[in-house]
Design an enzyme around this catalytic site. Sequence first.
Site, PDB file in Angstrom:
ATOM      1  N   ASP A  38     -11.827   9.961  38.600  1.00  0.00           N
ATOM      2  CA  ASP A  38     -10.863   9.228  37.780  1.00  0.00           C
ATOM      3  C   ASP A  38     -11.586   8.423  36.702  1.00  0.00           C
ATOM      4  OD1 ASP A  38      -8.070   7.973  37.376  1.00  0.00           O
ATOM      5  OD2 ASP A  38      -9.317   6.227  37.789  1.00  0.00           O
ATOM      6  N   GLU A 110      -9.474  15.577  39.586  1.00  0.00           N
ATOM      7  CA  GLU A 110     -10.364  14.428  39.412  1.00  0.00           C
ATOM      8  C   GLU A 110     -11.543  14.512  40.376  1.00  0.00           C
ATOM      9  OE1 GLU A 110      -7.419  10.944  37.726  1.00  0.00           O
ATOM     10  OE2 GLU A 110      -7.574  11.199  39.893  1.00  0.00           O
TER      11      GLU A 110
END
Length: 227
Positions: A38, A110
């Site tokens: 992320d 991610e």
Amino acid sequence: MSGLGAGGGLLDLALTHASYAHEQGLSQHNERLEFLGDAVLALTISDALYRRFPGEPEGELTARRATLVCEASLTRVAQRLGLGPQLRLGRGEAASGGRERPSILAAALEALLGAVWLDAGPARCRELVEEWFGGQLASLEGPDNPKAQLQELVQQNPGWELEYRLVEEKGPAHAPSFEVAVYVGGRLLGTGSGKSKKAAEKSAARAGLESLLQLRAEGAHQGHHPA
């Protein structure tokens, strides 16, 4: 998933959902890699936007980034890569449609980026982000369109309604001035003015984008209604 630049062990971990790990008695799953990925995604997208849009103010760069790193955008990329069938899910999660669930697909994407960061480093991550998000980045280089960006953010939240309201029209007929307010779910997010209703709506949309992104950053609505 070969050719990404990450070793097989980390790639397997990136595709391992918590439900599978719990079911199989494994000590690790992909949530730590998701946490790393992320941050990597935010950094690499920010870098790409900074380079592509020299001189653009921080607020507009933030709005552009939000359209790229949102769950809907990540899900589309994950689907193009065919991540769903490769996910390691628990039986219950798989049976309930987990391979198509946006939150799971976005998290896995991610996590993959986090795995690549660890094994291949930032340069390879930048290459992958350009490859995965190149089309979306290119589309942002078109005309400035805060109304479309705001609409996309609103559409990510079922039940939200976007509305523009004319607040005031003044000035002579040959040189009018308009003020427009933008509301999401009945909440005022911003106002803007211009020499036409269209220009005023665009200005209001830009202000609304900044307000909505600030609310999201502060966790004010945490995925729920902005009010």
